[in-house]
Design a protein around this motif. Structure first.
Motif, short mmCIF file in Angstrom:
data_model
loop_
_atom_site.label_atom_id
_atom_site.label_comp_id
_atom_site.label_asym_id
_atom_site.label_seq_id
_atom_site.Cartn_x
_atom_site.Cartn_y
_atom_site.Cartn_z
N ALA A 291 0.42 -1.09 -0.27
CA ALA A 291 0.04 0.19 -0.26
C ALA A 291 0.76 1.07 -0.01
CB ALA A 291 -1.29 0.34 0.67
N THR A 292 0.44 2.03 -0.77
CA THR A 292 0.68 3.47 -1.08
C THR A 292 0.74 4.62 -0.52
OG1 THR A 292 0.32 4.14 -2.49
CG2 THR A 292 1.85 2.71 -2.85
N ASN A 293 -0.42 4.71 0.51
CA ASN A 293 -1.13 4.96 1.30
C ASN A 293 -1.51 4.54 3.43
OD1 ASN A 293 -3.58 3.24 1.10
ND2 ASN A 293 -5.02 4.23 0.23
N ASN A 294 -1.11 4.11 3.30
CA ASN A 294 -1.50 3.65 4.92
C ASN A 294 -0.31 2.72 5.09
OD1 ASN A 294 -2.54 3.39 6.64
ND2 ASN A 294 -5.02 2.25 5.92
N ASN A 295 -0.28 2.98 7.08
CA ASN A 295 1.39 1.90 7.17
C ASN A 295 1.03 0.20 7.57
OD1 ASN A 295 3.38 3.67 8.45
ND2 ASN A 295 1.02 4.70 8.80
N THR A 296 1.51 -0.12 8.18
CA THR A 296 1.73 -1.87 7.72
C THR A 296 2.26 -2.39 9.33
OG1 THR A 296 1.29 -2.41 5.54
CG2 THR A 296 2.13 -3.85 7.06
N SER A 297 0.99 -2.84 9.85
CA SER A 297 1.49 -2.65 11.07
C SER A 297 0.98 -4.97 11.88
CB SER A 297 0.45 -2.19 12.11
OG SER A 297 0.49 -0.58 12.14
N GLY A 298 1.71 -5.16 13.44
CA GLY A 298 1.29 -6.25 12.93
C GLY A 298 0.12 -6.29 14.86
N ILE A 299 0.23 -5.16 15.01
CA ILE A 299 -1.14 -4.82 16.25
C ILE A 299 -1.01 -3.26 15.88
CG2 ILE A 299 -1.82 -4.67 18.41
CD1 ILE A 299 -0.11 -7.46 18.79
N TYR A 300 -2.16 -3.17 16.10
CA TYR A 300 -3.06 -1.63 15.79
C TYR A 300 -3.92 -1.08 16.50
CZ TYR A 300 -4.66 2.97 13.47
OH TYR A 300 -4.50 4.47 13.40
N LEU A 301 -3.05 0.04 17.45
CA LEU A 301 -4.05 -0.24 18.17
C LEU A 301 -4.53 1.53 18.39
CD1 LEU A 301 -4.79 -0.58 22.22
CD2 LEU A 301 -4.87 1.92 21.14
N ALA A 302 -6.02 2.23 18.11
CA ALA A 302 -6.46 3.69 17.63
C ALA A 302 -8.02 4.27 18.64
CB ALA A 302 -6.83 3.92 16.85
N GLY A 303 -8.06 5.47 18.91
CA GLY A 303 -9.30 5.52 19.55
C GLY A 303 -9.33 5.46 20.36
N THR A 304 -10.03 5.66 21.99
CA THR A 304 -10.51 5.74 23.35
C THR A 304 -9.61 4.65 24.14
OG1 THR A 304 -12.20 7.26 22.85
CG2 THR A 304 -11.63 6.39 24.79
N VAL A 305 -8.82 4.88 24.88
CA VAL A 305 -8.32 3.22 25.14
C VAL A 305 -8.55 4.15 26.24
CG1 VAL A 305 -5.91 2.09 25.54
CG2 VAL A 305 -6.73 2.92 23.19
N SER A 306 -9.15 2.71 27.71
CA SER A 306 -9.06 2.69 28.93
C SER A 306 -8.27 1.63 29.53
CB SER A 306 -10.56 3.40 29.51
OG SER A 306 -10.01 2.88 31.27
N SER A 307 -7.42 1.38 29.70
CA SER A 307 -6.31 0.57 30.03
C SER A 307 -6.17 -0.62 29.55
CB SER A 307 -6.90 -0.21 31.60
OG SER A 307 -8.33 -0.34 31.71
N GLY A 308 -5.95 -2.17 29.20
CA GLY A 308 -6.22 -2.80 28.62
C GLY A 308 -4.46 -3.29 28.77
N VAL A 309 -4.38 -4.18 27.72
CA VAL A 309 -2.85 -4.46 27.90
C VAL A 309 -3.13 -5.56 26.56
CG1 VAL A 309 -1.06 -7.11 28.91
CG2 VAL A 309 -3.01 -5.89 30.38
N ILE A 310 -0.95 -5.25 25.73
CA ILE A 310 -0.87 -6.09 24.91
C ILE A 310 0.33 -7.20 25.36
CG2 ILE A 310 0.87 -6.12 22.94
CD1 ILE A 310 -1.53 -3.15 22.72
N ASN A 311 0.25 -8.26 25.92
CA ASN A 311 1.25 -8.89 26.90
C ASN A 311 1.86 -10.73 26.19
OD1 ASN A 311 3.18 -9.68 29.61
ND2 ASN A 311 1.50 -11.37 28.94
N ALA A 312 3.59 -10.28 25.98
CA ALA A 312 3.78 -11.88 25.44
C ALA A 312 3.45 -12.64 24.21
CB ALA A 312 2.99 -12.87 26.32
#
Length: 283
Positions: A15-36
């Motif tokens: 793509a020439t108009n967007n990023n590539t990601s393994g994990i992508y998080l956006a918007g409103t976030v309240s706590s949470g875990v990305i682990n292991a």
């Protein structure tokens, strides 16, 4: 939100108009875990960037915990005119913040197709302050500008930053347009990192980011992190996602003249317990 214990690999885009990601998080976030999670081979062959983990929250004090992740082989196509459109292990962006980045291991060792600007961790976010401790940020690519850590923000974006290992083939870090080639140069900018390192992390291999036995660097205890990526207990604790073994799996000769111990790369000595069993002689 809990994103844990996944193997994410082989995500590729032209793509020439967007990023590539393994994990992508956006918007409103309240706590949470990305682990292991093990995240590898994330590629963008177009003109945009790639990220192992891309955090783009709009919440300034989100409290998200990012821990015990292993990230390697992340490449964009390569773009020298900015930092955003390149390959980064972990990227923080947007108006959010308040991220807790603990015990992650990031290694960039595969070159982008074109010379650009790459960082094991890139900090662009303008929101709440971040906490970075006990991480390995390694960048051993050989083309372009490559650093362990990059930010375009003032040092105040780091509420706490310490006990990290910044290993780079070129500059330890860059803030804005200023190269911080040595650890001392980076410390001058961050105003912290008194207990951080700039040493070869001694990975098992380029695609196995566990640490070789007795080669770890001692970090600081973080109450929220009690195990590593493999579920092993945090004892020392060791910097990075792997709580490296302190002694070999087999002990052939047992002649003890003093308390058994294991020395780590930082020069610290950590005792371990030895039980004498059948067929072993304790002196």
């Amino acid at each position: 939100m809990n994103v844990s214990n996944n193997i994410i690999m082989g995500v590729s885009s032209s793509a020439t108009n967007n990023n590539t990601s393994g994990i992508y998080l956006a918007g409103t976030v309240s706590s949470g875990v990305i682990n292991a999670n093990e995240i590898s081979d994330i590629k963008n062959t177009g003109s945009w960037g790639a990220n192992g983990i891309f955090l783009n929250s709009t919440s300034p004090s989100n409290g998200l915990l990012v821990s015990n992740n292993m990230i390697y082989n992340v490449t964009g196509n390569g773009w020298s005119l900015n930092w955003a459109d390149n390959g980064h292990g972990i990227r923080l962006a947007g108006t959010g913040g308040g991220y807790n980045i603990y015990h992650n291991t990031v290694s960039l060792s595969v070159n982008q197709a074109n010379a650009g600007n790459t960082a094991a961790i890139a900090v662009f976010n303008t929101g709440g302050v971040n906490d970075l401790r006990n991480n390995i940020f390694a960048n051993t690519q050989t083309n372009g500008t490559r650093v362990a850590i990059y930010t375009n923000q003032p040092s105040s974006i780091f509420g706490t930053i310490n006990f990290n290992n910044y290993f780079s083939a070129q500059h330890v870090g860059v803030n804005g347009t200023t190269n911080r080639t040595t650890l001392a140069n980076w410390v001058t900018f961050s105003g912290q990192d008194a207990n951080s390192f700039a040493q070869n992390p001694q990975f098992v291999s380029a695609t196995d980011l566990h640490i070789q036995a007795c080669q770890g660097l001692a970090g600081t205890t973080i109450a929220a992190i009690t195990t590593d990526i493999d579920g092993d207990a945090r004892i020392v604790p060791i910097i990075g996602a792997d709580e490296v073994s302190e002694m070999p799996t087999q002990l052939i000769v047992v002649v003890i003249m003093e308390a058994p111990h294991c020395c780590f790369l930082d020069g610290t000595v950590h005792p371990f317990n030895l039980t004498v069993g059948p067929g072993m002689i304790g002196l």
